[in-house]
Design a protein around this motif. Structure first.
Motif, mmCIF file in Angstrom:
data_model
loop_
_atom_site.group_PDB
_atom_site.id
_atom_site.type_symbol
_atom_site.label_atom_id
_atom_site.label_comp_id
_atom_site.label_asym_id
_atom_site.label_seq_id
_atom_site.Cartn_x
_atom_site.Cartn_y
_atom_site.Cartn_z
ATOM 1 N N ARG A 106 0.843 -1.187 0.000
ATOM 2 C CA ARG A 106 0.000 0.000 0.000
ATOM 3 C C ARG A 106 0.884 1.245 0.000
ATOM 4 O O ARG A 106 1.922 1.286 0.667
ATOM 5 N N ASN A 138 -1.811 0.903 -4.438
ATOM 6 C CA ASN A 138 -2.401 2.244 -4.475
ATOM 7 C C ASN A 138 -2.381 2.855 -3.083
ATOM 8 O O ASN A 138 -2.164 2.168 -2.090
ATOM 9 N N ARG A 184 0.483 8.253 -3.648
ATOM 10 C CA ARG A 184 0.950 7.915 -4.994
ATOM 11 C C ARG A 184 1.525 9.130 -5.728
ATOM 12 O O ARG A 184 2.620 9.051 -6.306
ATOM 13 N N GLY A 189 -0.328 0.347 -9.856
ATOM 14 C CA GLY A 189 -1.579 0.325 -9.107
ATOM 15 C C GLY A 189 -1.842 -1.006 -8.430
ATOM 16 O O GLY A 189 -1.005 -1.910 -8.415
ATOM 17 N N HIS A 190 -3.032 -1.113 -7.870
ATOM 18 C CA HIS A 190 -3.442 -2.357 -7.212
ATOM 19 C C HIS A 190 -3.647 -3.457 -8.239
ATOM 20 O O HIS A 190 -4.191 -3.225 -9.325
#
Length: 408
Positions: free
Chosen positions: A236, A269, A273, A293-294
């Motif tokens: 994260r 994410n 960011r 990203g995720h």
């Protein structure tokens, strides 16, 4: 201790109810999914209660729940979940948060207590996976196990009033589970030995499932230009805990040395960011750092990486390291409290570097990327170390606790 419950089972299995507040995109949720999958169904009947249905639950996690797991949503009425829905929509201002707190106290908590009492009639143990039911712990004539996922020192150090308040609630659990021995020792010390039982219950992994997912095709994502090799970070984007700033600066140092061709791929994410992308630009490595990203299934990305890096300031029992072990990946991780040192067997199954040490991280990455021998040796040790967190050992640990409290 709970013989009446045990005798009422109709198939001899121990009925385990896992509980969590909601599902977001963190490691706790991923580790819970693993537990729901790996418990031996000849010994355990598994169910799940969720306080709130989040967007991540609807869009990602619901389909990951094994089909034999009964799911109960505790806050299931529109008027009860009104403020939580606004929170998910990021439309809850200061007054809204005050109203939510009042609403939770007067309406949500009594409703949840009633629903929990109903569910407890049909189970032998409640595994409170994020300890969000701690106000109810010890009730309903079932065994209670509360699971703590973070360093007690990092969260509670220097906060005696909060420690005392939590002690009142935590001591009602029949057991508090820490994810590693370091955390267990913290719990004993910080709560002065007043908890009924502290156990070590690491996160569990389904090794074969992880390896199968790692072999899945991931050609729909263009990670690096012309398929350049890469280092990967899966975390994260939260600089309070994860410290991508140090990782980016270490990578920039590595790039300046000109000794490796690997790019850096960052999976995840979070609120930081844009800041991290700007930092990559300031460090003149933006063309070689790729924020993807995720990813619902990051395992193929990890499997194809030259190595995996975790740069956290503190941890609990990071699932990304356990999964990297299962895949057989060389790892560089900060020696932060807590998790990495124990997971990597004191540095035998991965390289540990001091928290925030840019040069040490750059040196460790360079050493593994320029010498295939140590990198391959760590990969072999990683696969062996993964067995410590596999299905058989995880089932044994939970069963041992249940036997100790008389719920098995």
């Amino acid at each position: 201790m709970f013989n009446n419950k045990s005798q009422s089972r109709n198939d001899g299995r121990i009925r385990v109810l896992f509980h969590i507040t909601d599902f977001n995109d963190g490691g706790i949720e991923s580790s819970l999914i693993q537990w729901l999958r790996i418990l031996d169904r000849t010994r355990f009947k598994v169910s799940l209660s969720v306080m709130h249905t989040s967007p991540a639950w609807e869009n990602r996690f619901r389909v990951l729940i094994p089909p034999d797991v009964d799911v109960e949503v505790l806050v299931d009425r529109p008027w009860l979940k009104y403020f939580q829905s606004k929170r998910y929509e990021r439309r809850l201002g200061k007054l809204g948060r005050i109203a939510r707190d009042v609403h939770n106290t007067l309406a949500v908590r009594p409703h949840v207590a009633k629903r929990a009492a109903q569910l407890a009639r049909d189970v032998d143990v409640i595994v409170d996976f994020d300890m969000s039911l701690r106000r109810l712990s010890g009730r309903f004539d079932v065994a209670w196990l509360g699971v703590n996922h973070f360093s007690f020192d990092a969260r509670l150090g220097g906060r005696p009033r909060k420690i005392q308040r939590l002690l009142t609630q935590y001591r009602r659990y029949h057991g508090v589970a820490a994810l590693n021995q370091h955390m267990a020792d913290e719990a004993v010390r910080i709560f002065e030995g007043k908890l009924e039982r502290v156990i070590v219950l690491p996160n569990a992994i389904d090794i074969e499932s992880i390896r199968e997912r790692a072999s899945a095709c991931h050609d729909d994502i263009q990670l690096t230009p012309n398929g350049a090799p890469y280092i990967v970070s899966v975390a994260r984007l939260d600089e309070v805990q994860k410290d991508h700033r140090t990782l980016l600066r270490a990578y920039a140092e590595l790039a300046r040395r000109g000794t490796v061709e690997e790019h850096l791929v960052i999976v995840g994410n979070g609120a930081y960011r844009e800041e991290l992308q700007n930092l990559a630009r300031e460090l003149d490595v933006r063309e070689r750092v790729h924020f993807v990203g995720h990813q619902d299934n990051p395992h193929p990305i990890v499997a194809r990486a030259s190595l995996l890096v975790l740069s956290s300031k503190y941890e609990g029992m990071p699932m990304v390291l356990l999964e990297a072990l299962a895949i057989g990946k060389a790892i560089v991780a900060t020696d932060c409290p807590t998790g990495p040192r124990e997971i990597l067997d004191g540095g035998k199954a991965g390289t540990l570097v001091p928290v925030g040490d840019i040069r040490a991280m750059a040196d460790a990455m360079e050493r593994l990327l320029t010498d295939i021998g140590p990198r391959e040796a760590l990969a072999v040790k990683a696969r062996t170390r993964a067995d410590h967190y596999g299905i058989e050992e995880s089932n044994r640990r939970l069963l041992s606790f249940l036997e100790a409290v008389g719920a098995a």
